[in-house]
Design a protein around this motif. Structure first.
Motif, PDB file in Angstrom:
ATOM      1  N   ARG A  24       0.973  -1.122  -0.117  1.00  0.00           N
ATOM      2  CA  ARG A  24       0.049  -0.020  -0.073  1.00  0.00           C
ATOM      3  C   ARG A  24       0.943   1.158  -0.053  1.00  0.00           C
ATOM      4  NH1 ARG A  24      -4.170   1.703  -2.056  1.00  0.00           N
ATOM      5  NH2 ARG A  24      -4.979  -0.437  -1.597  1.00  0.00           N
ATOM      6  N   ILE A  25       2.051   1.323   0.803  1.00  0.00           N
ATOM      7  CA  ILE A  25       2.728   2.276   0.683  1.00  0.00           C
ATOM      8  C   ILE A  25       3.690   2.638  -0.557  1.00  0.00           C
ATOM      9  CG2 ILE A  25       5.108   3.273   1.658  1.00  0.00           C
ATOM     10  CD1 ILE A  25       4.362   2.090   4.335  1.00  0.00           C
ATOM     11  N   TYR A  26       3.841   1.366  -1.159  1.00  0.00           N
ATOM     12  CA  TYR A  26       4.208   1.447  -2.807  1.00  0.00           C
ATOM     13  C   TYR A  26       3.397   2.071  -3.610  1.00  0.00           C
ATOM     14  CZ  TYR A  26       7.705  -1.615  -1.070  1.00  0.00           C
ATOM     15  OH  TYR A  26       9.187  -2.228  -0.445  1.00  0.00           O
ATOM     16  N   VAL A  27       1.908   1.728  -3.407  1.00  0.00           N
ATOM     17  CA  VAL A  27       0.934   2.396  -4.269  1.00  0.00           C
ATOM     18  C   VAL A  27       0.953   3.992  -4.104  1.00  0.00           C
ATOM     19  CG1 VAL A  27      -1.395   3.064  -4.432  1.00  0.00           C
ATOM     20  CG2 VAL A  27      -0.770   0.682  -4.115  1.00  0.00           C
ATOM     21  N   TYR A  28       1.162   4.329  -2.975  1.00  0.00           N
ATOM     22  CA  TYR A  28       1.434   5.846  -2.692  1.00  0.00           C
ATOM     23  C   TYR A  28       2.704   6.557  -3.174  1.00  0.00           C
ATOM     24  CZ  TYR A  28      -2.082   4.969   0.953  1.00  0.00           C
ATOM     25  OH  TYR A  28      -3.256   4.519   1.674  1.00  0.00           O
ATOM     26  N   LEU A  29       3.780   5.780  -3.231  1.00  0.00           N
ATOM     27  CA  LEU A  29       4.827   5.957  -3.698  1.00  0.00           C
ATOM     28  C   LEU A  29       4.933   5.978  -5.297  1.00  0.00           C
ATOM     29  CD1 LEU A  29       7.530   3.864  -1.638  1.00  0.00           C
ATOM     30  CD2 LEU A  29       7.610   6.482  -1.977  1.00  0.00           C
ATOM     31  N   SER A  30       4.174   5.285  -6.008  1.00  0.00           N
ATOM     32  CA  SER A  30       3.967   5.240  -7.509  1.00  0.00           C
ATOM     33  C   SER A  30       3.077   6.246  -7.791  1.00  0.00           C
ATOM     34  CB  SER A  30       3.372   3.930  -7.561  1.00  0.00           C
ATOM     35  OG  SER A  30       4.252   2.712  -7.430  1.00  0.00           O
ATOM     36  N   GLU A  31       2.217   6.825  -6.994  1.00  0.00           N
ATOM     37  CA  GLU A  31       1.379   7.672  -7.377  1.00  0.00           C
ATOM     38  C   GLU A  31       1.312   8.921  -6.942  1.00  0.00           C
ATOM     39  OE1 GLU A  31      -2.539   5.936  -6.629  1.00  0.00           O
ATOM     40  OE2 GLU A  31      -2.464   4.601  -8.332  1.00  0.00           O
ATOM     41  N   SER A  32       2.333   9.347  -6.202  1.00  0.00           N
ATOM     42  CA  SER A  32       2.435  10.400  -5.605  1.00  0.00           C
ATOM     43  C   SER A  32       2.929  11.576  -6.573  1.00  0.00           C
ATOM     44  CB  SER A  32       3.270  10.539  -4.127  1.00  0.00           C
ATOM     45  OG  SER A  32       3.758  11.763  -3.874  1.00  0.00           O
ATOM     46  N   GLN A  33       2.193  12.741  -6.478  1.00  0.00           N
ATOM     47  CA  GLN A  33       2.817  13.607  -7.407  1.00  0.00           C
ATOM     48  C   GLN A  33       3.489  14.788  -6.674  1.00  0.00           C
ATOM     49  OE1 GLN A  33       2.166  13.637 -10.617  1.00  0.00           O
ATOM     50  NE2 GLN A  33       1.000  11.637 -10.360  1.00  0.00           N
ATOM     51  N   GLU A  34       3.486  14.671  -5.604  1.00  0.00           N
ATOM     52  CA  GLU A  34       4.279  15.616  -4.673  1.00  0.00           C
ATOM     53  C   GLU A  34       5.664  15.202  -4.081  1.00  0.00           C
ATOM     54  OE1 GLU A  34       2.228  17.584  -1.221  1.00  0.00           O
ATOM     55  OE2 GLU A  34       0.321  16.911  -2.313  1.00  0.00           O
ATOM     56  N   PRO A  35       6.774  15.598  -4.564  1.00  0.00           N
ATOM     57  CA  PRO A  35       8.242  15.130  -4.253  1.00  0.00           C
ATOM     58  C   PRO A  35       8.505  15.227  -2.757  1.00  0.00           C
ATOM     59  CG  PRO A  35       8.277  16.717  -6.164  1.00  0.00           C
ATOM     60  CD  PRO A  35       6.659  16.644  -5.697  1.00  0.00           C
ATOM     61  N   ALA A  36       7.738  16.199  -1.973  1.00  0.00           N
ATOM     62  CA  ALA A  36       7.931  16.502  -0.524  1.00  0.00           C
ATOM     63  C   ALA A  36       7.636  15.184   0.175  1.00  0.00           C
ATOM     64  CB  ALA A  36       7.170  17.751  -0.168  1.00  0.00           C
ATOM     65  N   ILE A  37       6.656  14.578  -0.382  1.00  0.00           N
ATOM     66  CA  ILE A  37       6.073  13.282   0.612  1.00  0.00           C
ATOM     67  C   ILE A  37       6.979  12.158   0.151  1.00  0.00           C
ATOM     68  CG2 ILE A  37       4.221  12.402  -1.164  1.00  0.00           C
ATOM     69  CD1 ILE A  37       2.565  12.281   1.413  1.00  0.00           C
ATOM     70  N   GLN A  38       7.706  12.018  -0.589  1.00  0.00           N
ATOM     71  CA  GLN A  38       8.636  10.888  -0.903  1.00  0.00           C
ATOM     72  C   GLN A  38       9.636  10.453   0.156  1.00  0.00           C
ATOM     73  OE1 GLN A  38       8.409   8.526  -3.830  1.00  0.00           O
ATOM     74  NE2 GLN A  38       6.654   9.947  -4.513  1.00  0.00           N
ATOM     75  N   PRO A  39      10.126  11.498   0.715  1.00  0.00           N
ATOM     76  CA  PRO A  39      10.973  10.924   1.885  1.00  0.00           C
ATOM     77  C   PRO A  39      10.452  10.605   3.007  1.00  0.00           C
ATOM     78  CG  PRO A  39      11.772  13.238   1.266  1.00  0.00           C
ATOM     79  CD  PRO A  39      10.611  12.829   0.487  1.00  0.00           C
ATOM     80  N   THR A  40       9.011  11.015   3.403  1.00  0.00           N
ATOM     81  CA  THR A  40       8.258  10.282   4.429  1.00  0.00           C
ATOM     82  C   THR A  40       7.768   8.740   4.170  1.00  0.00           C
ATOM     83  OG1 THR A  40       7.427  12.589   5.004  1.00  0.00           O
ATOM     84  CG2 THR A  40       6.291  10.716   5.889  1.00  0.00           C
ATOM     85  N   LEU A  41       7.558   8.513   2.954  1.00  0.00           N
ATOM     86  CA  LEU A  41       7.188   7.517   2.284  1.00  0.00           C
ATOM     87  C   LEU A  41       8.137   6.379   2.571  1.00  0.00           C
ATOM     88  CD1 LEU A  41       4.641   8.491  -0.520  1.00  0.00           C
ATOM     89  CD2 LEU A  41       4.007   7.504   2.069  1.00  0.00           C
ATOM     90  N   HIS A  42       9.334   6.935   2.116  1.00  0.00           N
ATOM     91  CA  HIS A  42      10.391   6.092   2.045  1.00  0.00           C
ATOM     92  C   HIS A  42      10.870   5.745   3.461  1.00  0.00           C
ATOM     93  CE1 HIS A  42      12.323   7.928  -1.956  1.00  0.00           C
ATOM     94  NE2 HIS A  42      11.270   7.123  -2.259  1.00  0.00           N
ATOM     95  N   THR A  43      10.808   6.631   4.418  1.00  0.00           N
ATOM     96  CA  THR A  43      11.089   6.177   5.947  1.00  0.00           C
ATOM     97  C   THR A  43      10.084   5.160   6.444  1.00  0.00           C
ATOM     98  OG1 THR A  43      11.992   8.386   6.249  1.00  0.00           O
ATOM     99  CG2 THR A  43      11.275   7.261   8.411  1.00  0.00           C
ATOM    100  N   MET A  44       8.803   5.458   5.895  1.00  0.00           N
ATOM    101  CA  MET A  44       7.816   4.623   6.485  1.00  0.00           C
ATOM    102  C   MET A  44       7.983   3.110   5.925  1.00  0.00           C
ATOM    103  SD  MET A  44       4.392   6.936   5.982  1.00  0.00           S
ATOM    104  CE  MET A  44       3.361   5.580   6.355  1.00  0.00           C
ATOM    105  N   ALA A  45       8.332   3.122   4.626  1.00  0.00           N
ATOM    106  CA  ALA A  45       8.501   1.792   4.014  1.00  0.00           C
ATOM    107  C   ALA A  45       9.847   1.086   4.482  1.00  0.00           C
ATOM    108  CB  ALA A  45       8.934   1.787   2.650  1.00  0.00           C
ATOM    109  N   ARG A  46      10.904   1.653   4.982  1.00  0.00           N
ATOM    110  CA  ARG A  46      12.030   1.138   5.479  1.00  0.00           C
ATOM    111  C   ARG A  46      11.667   0.576   6.697  1.00  0.00           C
ATOM    112  NH1 ARG A  46      14.530   5.908   3.967  1.00  0.00           N
ATOM    113  NH2 ARG A  46      14.985   6.310   6.266  1.00  0.00           N
ATOM    114  N   ARG A  47      11.231   1.303   7.776  1.00  0.00           N
ATOM    115  CA  ARG A  47      10.879   0.972   9.134  1.00  0.00           C
ATOM    116  C   ARG A  47       9.991  -0.219   9.223  1.00  0.00           C
ATOM    117  NH1 ARG A  47      10.527   7.047  11.711  1.00  0.00           N
ATOM    118  NH2 ARG A  47      12.617   7.383  11.760  1.00  0.00           N
TER     119      ARG A  47
END
Length: 138
Positions: A24-47
């Protein structure tokens, strides 16, 4: 033995929670149009990947302990099918790590639709594994 079963189930739930949520996080990473949210999603996915890996390892360890406690299970067909499914599910887990690296490197080329479909894979495994463990059909 009841403690082993309880711990096996607790860590199995932890593992599956991650298997359900990481795609589901990968869905958000794939579809996110805002570059600012990418680092947060990356951190969530790694943890989340780290937590679910602990769940997977502990599930395997307590499952093996249950087999050591009850080696007679190894003579029953259902356990062989269950173990095969668990090996395949562990492979899926590892594949999610490969995909995580691609997202972190910016080389992921999968769509949100792909991840919505991939998100259903653990559910199929869960149903089969639970039915085998509870019903022991053969």
């Amino acid at each position: 033995m009841l403690w082993l079963k309880a711990l096996h189930l607790i860590f199995m739930v932890t593992w599956f929670a991650g298997l359900f949520y990481l795609p589901r996080i990968y869905v958000y990473l794939s579809e996110s149009q805002e570059p600012a949210i990418q680092p947060t999603l990356h951190t969530m996915a790694r943890r989340l990947y780290a937590i679910m890996t602990i769940g997977m390892v502990a599930t395997w360890l307590f499952g093996i302990a249950l087999l050591v406690w009850n080696p007679g299970y190894l003579s029953q067909g259902w356990i062989h099918v269950k173990l095969t499914l668990l090996v395949l599910l562990s492979g899926y887990h590892g594949w999610l790590k490969v995909q995580l690296r691609q997202f972190l490197n910016g080389t992921a080329g999968t769509s949100g639709r792909f991840w919505r479909i991939a998100n259903e894979v653990p559910a199929l495994f869960l149903v089969a594994i639970i039915l085998l463990a509870v019903l022991r059909p053969f």
